[in-house]
Scaffold this active site. Structure first.
Site, PDB file in Angstrom:
ATOM      1  N   CYS A  30       0.831  -1.215   0.000  1.00 29.94           N
ATOM      2  CA  CYS A  30       0.000   0.000   0.000  1.00 29.94           C
ATOM      3  C   CYS A  30       0.864   1.263   0.000  1.00 29.94           C
ATOM      4  CB  CYS A  30      -0.902  -0.045   1.227  1.00 29.94           C
ATOM      5  SG  CYS A  30      -1.745   1.487   1.625  1.00 29.94           S
ATOM      6  N   CYS A  33       0.114   3.734   2.786  1.00 29.19           N
ATOM      7  CA  CYS A  33       0.592   3.157   4.046  1.00 29.19           C
ATOM      8  C   CYS A  33       2.079   3.441   4.226  1.00 29.19           C
ATOM      9  CB  CYS A  33       0.369   1.644   4.078  1.00 29.19           C
ATOM     10  SG  CYS A  33      -1.358   1.123   3.980  1.00 29.19           S
TER      11      CYS A  33
END
Length: 121
Positions: A30, A33
């Protein structure tokens, strides 16, 4: 304090056994993230009175499903074992600091009273 990795075995005990717990739900693949991770890690060093947990949603799929995680990163904040904040998306440092400050300032007696009223309704 550095971040701690949370699993299905440690999640509940961590959330209920500490005054304030933040949880970052993330995955290695991600992009947002990866951008939020260093911001979260830095905040963990600045707030030793808060437990900063991380849940790898790929490794802990059942835990993520049980928590209803459908978008990552998602940040959750718990105070006295109660979920008081939940928001998907990577937060900038100043917004994360604001969340931490607000969680610390919560009047938990007031929060519990309002939750009790909602449950009666």
């Amino acid at each position: 304090m550095s971040t701690v990795n949370l699993t299905a075995e440690t999640f509940e005990q961590t959330v209920t056994g500490n005054d304030i717990v933040l949880v970052d739900w993330w995955a290695e693949w991600c992009g947002p993230c990866k951008m939020f991770g260093p911001v979260y890690d830095k905040a963990s060093e600045q707030h030793p009175d808060v437990v900063f947990g991380k849940v790898d949603t790929e490794d802990q799929q059942a835990l993520a499903a049980g928590a209803g995680i459908s978008s990552i990163p998602t940040l959750m904040a718990f105070r006295d074992g109660m979920l008081v904040f939940r928001q998907p998306g990577a937060l900038p440092a100043r917004d994360l600091e604001s969340v931490i400050d607000q969680v610390k300032k919560l009047d938990m007696d007031d929060v519990r009273a309002k939750m009790a009223e909602q449950q009666k309704a």
